[in-house]
Scaffold this active site. Structure first.
Site, PDB file in Angstrom:
ATOM      1  N   CYS A  38      13.582  60.892  80.677  1.00 22.51           N
ATOM      2  CA  CYS A  38      13.910  59.974  81.765  1.00 22.51           C
ATOM      3  C   CYS A  38      13.072  58.711  81.618  1.00 22.51           C
ATOM      4  O   CYS A  38      12.192  58.615  80.769  1.00 22.51           O
ATOM      5  CB  CYS A  38      13.682  60.618  83.131  1.00 22.51           C
ATOM      6  SG  CYS A  38      11.937  60.926  83.518  1.00 22.51           S
ATOM      7  N   CYS A  41       9.324  59.117  81.745  1.00 23.49           N
ATOM      8  CA  CYS A  41       8.740  59.569  80.473  1.00 23.49           C
ATOM      9  C   CYS A  41       8.495  58.383  79.544  1.00 23.49           C
ATOM     10  O   CYS A  41       7.465  58.303  78.867  1.00 23.49           O
ATOM     11  CB  CYS A  41       9.660  60.583  79.803  1.00 23.49           C
ATOM     12  SG  CYS A  41       9.927  62.098  80.741  1.00 23.49           S
ATOM     13  N   ASP A 441      36.348  32.893  62.376  1.00 19.51           N
ATOM     14  CA  ASP A 441      36.235  32.075  61.174  1.00 19.51           C
ATOM     15  C   ASP A 441      37.429  32.420  60.291  1.00 19.51           C
ATOM     16  O   ASP A 441      37.969  33.524  60.376  1.00 19.51           O
ATOM     17  CB  ASP A 441      34.923  32.392  60.458  1.00 19.51           C
ATOM     18  CG  ASP A 441      34.849  31.758  59.090  1.00 19.51           C
ATOM     19  OD1 ASP A 441      34.938  30.522  59.012  1.00 19.51           O
ATOM     20  OD2 ASP A 441      34.722  32.503  58.101  1.00 19.51           O
TER      21      ASP A 441
END
Length: 740
Positions: A38, A41, A441
């Site tokens: 999480c 942590c 391009d």
């Protein structure tokens, strides 16, 4: 989620691995850290490693951390020790045992769930007499059943529930609350009160609620872990499942050697069915190779002699092949792809940062709210107050909120990589969902890599073959697709080559040679009728026009379909080209594009893109050359072809690894799905917590129901992230032979 205790993971024996060299003598290594689950942590790991001055890129999706460090100041062993002391054991992903780390952790989680399920059924059987009798059993029977529940609940709480308890203790030690803290407090409170009441012979016991906490929360984390492992399967495969041994030439024979010991120039043999362990060039013969792990395209392709072959390709021919190594280990393209995927997953877009902040505040609110609810209900009796407090602690834990964004990103990156699209930055998956304009391009992007000479006109008295040799000599210094029109001409490279805007020049046999875009006056001088579908190049020798070359580009097979699909999605499609405006407009019209601009320099392309953004458009730029790098970097989302230059790819947010233009459509579709599912997950998580908090605080939600609700909420978020969107037809890819 799979939480891992410090004691259950052996200290890695491979922490001396040097990692990948980066600027300034620093190194980069990716560690598997299964105990990280999480945002709290992540913050704890950042705090622990802060004294070492390392750059950290954590990925909750794959439970890995990329560390960029100076080995002279902070050896890798010291960093791993610091992580272990903080409660997060880890080992390098490239280590042979690293692949087992998650499997071992997952197997432990399965064992915990099985044990919890079996013993929970026994505890519930012992608790049923209390339910049926309304709590009025004989005193001796009452106490016997309570002691039996205590005996059976103890291994459930302290073995199956150990990840929650160890996580909660770690939170208390470091004063950084995570989602384990409210769950661990609820668990130890239920068990502690029950043990006290059983020993004293008076009061309500909550052993049934405690074991159900553990069972349903562990089951929810197990299902979540499966979902997250599935979502990150592709990433882990690229990161960890690379060949570790190679067969290298040793005199007249071959010997096995660690890939890390292979250096460029060594001869490496690959046998049928084996994975190519290094980047290299084929020698002796061509071969059919599958590049599914690199491009997502399962069909084998033919590689000519001296063609570049990438690590991760699989030999499908029935005879072994030999290649000369050009890169090995962490220097291969496959390793670079793995690091790029990890960095995409480790990037925390604004939505995830916001969700983590909300979750962090919410955890504190849960603890305060649980204490307030217990105090408010104390007048109804201590047993009732404890029950309400337990329900609030468990029901309101914001696990689903912390998973809302990373689970979706991991699933999308895994799916796109299987389609040959590599998101290099996580923000691209959120930004691409709002794209309304796609700018392409032309040369090398919408057209095939090379141009073909169709017209050659020389000044009277000049030799056409000599003109081609002079042109080829100066084009050796250019990587532009126009230069490939002269690859078949034998010529030594020009001296003092210079590549400038719209031209390339150099010295050949004392003559100054310049190749540049031909103007109308150049064509008139050589009596050439202008043709807008051709790209005209003028050759000047010592300032005198000697020849003009008319080059034609064939568009990619999937160009028309890609443009049509983008327009069907509501996007306007623009073309930018260095060709003449007439040639650019004609090419754009053949594809049904919405707008075109020709005669563009790199600065012109950048200004065009900036003008679109200034008018409020969300722009994606697709290109492949060095001159596209500024616009790729300036676009809302830059997309580079995998066959493009390294500079273009480093400027891009996503890379089309197989060069398939349909990957642009795949990316935009996936991005729209990501935005939709992130919104769904965040709304669900916030709505769930907002709904169950008052229900638990008002006494309408029992503790066991809170455990079921929390586990279901997290599982729903992960299931929503990994579920497949409606299948879209994939264009058929027509591959040409790959040559060096």
């Amino acid at each position: 989620m799979i939480a891992a205790s410090t004691a259950s993971i052996e200290r890695p024996a491979t922490t001396d691995m040097p990692g990948v060299p980066v600027a300034g003598g620093r190194r980069s290594v990716i560690l598997a850290v299964p105990g990280m689950h999480c945002g709290a942590c992540v913050r704890r790991i950042e705090a622990a490693l802060g004294v070492h001055r390392v750059v950290m890129r954590p990925s909750l999706a794959t439970r890995t951390v990329e560390l960029e460090f100076d080995p002279r100041r902070s050896p890798l062993t010291a960093l791993v020790d610091t992580l272990e002391q903080a409660g997060f054991p880890g080992r390098p992903v490239a280590a042979p045992a690293a692949a087992d780390l998650s499997r071992q952790s997952y197997a432990r989680s399965v064992r915990r769930v099985v044990l919890a399920a079996f013993l929970t059924m026994q505890v519930m059987m012992l608790a049923w007499p209390f339910y049926l009798s309304g709590g009025t059993l004989e005193p001796g029977v009452d106490r016997l059943l309570n002691f039996a529940q205590w005996l059976l609940a103890t291994p459930v709480v302290f073995y199956a529930g150990w990840p929650f308890l160890s996580g909660a203790w770690r939170d208390l030690r470091t004063a950084t609350p995570s989602m384990d803290l409210p769950v661990g407090l609820a668990l130890i409170t239920a068990y502690g009160f029950s043990a006290w009441h059983t020993a004293s012979g008076a009061g309500t016991v909550y052993f049934d609620s405690a074991v159900m906490f553990v069972l349903f929360l562990s089951l929810g984390r197990l299902l979540e872990a499966r979902g997250r492992l599935q979502a990150a399967e592709r990433v882990r495969h690229v990161l960890a499942d690379q060949p570790t041994m190679a067969r290298v030439q040793d005199g007249d024979g071959w010997t096995e050697r660690a890939v890390a010991a292979v250096v460029p120039g060594m001869q490496v043999q690959v046998r049928p069915g084996e994975t190519v362990p290094v980047d290299g060039r084929l020698v002796g013969s061509g071969a059919h190779l599958s590049q599914a792990v690199l491009t997502g395209e399962p069909a084998p392709r033919w590689f000519e002699i001296d063609a570049s072959v990438l690590a991760g390709s699989v030999l499908v021919d029935e005879a072994p092949v030999t290649l000369t190594a050009t890169a090995a280990g962490t220097d291969t393209t496959l390793a670079a792809i793995g690091r790029a995927m990890h960095r995409a997953l480790s990037e925390r877009p604004p939505a995830q940062v916001l969700a983590d902040r909300i979750a962090g505040v919410f955890i504190v609110a849960v603890l305060v709210g649980a204490a307030a609810a217990g105090w408010a209900w104390w007048s109804a009796g201590p047993d009732r107050a404890v029950e309400i407090m337990l329900a609030v602690l468990v029901a309101s834990c914001p696990c689903a909120l912390s998973l809302a964004v990373p689970a979706v990103l991991a699933a999308a990156i895994g799916r796109l990589s299987r389609l040959g699209v590599l998101p290099a930055r996580a923000r691209a998956l959120l930004a691409a969902g709002r794209i309304d304009t796609v700018v392409f391009d032309k040369t090398g992007t919408l057209t095939e890599d090379g141009l073909v000479r169709q017209v050659i006109r020389v000044r009277p008295g000049c030799n056409a073959e000599r003109a081609l040799q002079l042109a080829a000599a100066v084009e050796r210094a250019s990587t532009h697709p126009i230069a490939r029109a002269f690859d078949d001409i034998e010529a030594a490279p020009a001296q003092a080559p210079c590549v400038e805007r719209g031209s390339v020049s150099g010295a050949v046999d004392g003559l100054q040679i310049v190749l540049s875009t031909a103007g109308l006056e150049d064509l008139r001088q050589l009596d050439v009728e202008p043709s807008p579908e051709l790209t005209w190049i003028a050759l000047r020798v010592d300032g005198v026009l000697e020849a003009v070359f008319g080059l034609a580009a064939s568009r990619r097979p999937d160009a028309l379909q890609t443009v049509q699909q983008l327009q069907a999605m509501g996007c306007r499609v623009h073309l930018l080209s260095g060709d003449t405006p007439a040639a650019a407009n004609q090419f754009a019209a053949s594809l049904g594009m919405d707008a075109a601009s020709g005669g563009c320099s790199p600065a012109d392309k950048l200004a065009y893109l900036q003008s679109l953004r200034a008018r409020g458009h969300r722009v994606a730029m697709v290109g492949d050359g060095i001159n596209d790098s500024p616009t790729l970097a300036a676009a809302d989302v830059g997309i580079a072809l995998g066959s493009g230059t390294g500079l273009a790819q480093s400027s891009a947010d996503a890379i089309l690894m197989d060069g398939r233009l349909g990957g642009v459509v795949d990316l935009l579709r996936a991005a729209r799905t990501v935005r939709r599912r992130v919104t769904q997950n965040v709304v669900w998580a916030l709505g769930y917590n907002a709904a169950v908090y008052p229900l638990a605080a008002l006494g309408f939600l029992p503790p066991w129901g809170a455990a079921i609700g929390m586990a279901t909420s997290s599982a729903w978020v992960v299931a929503n992230a990994i579920r497949r969107a409606p299948d879209q037809p994939r264009p058929i890819t027509h591959h040409r032979p790959v040559t060096a």
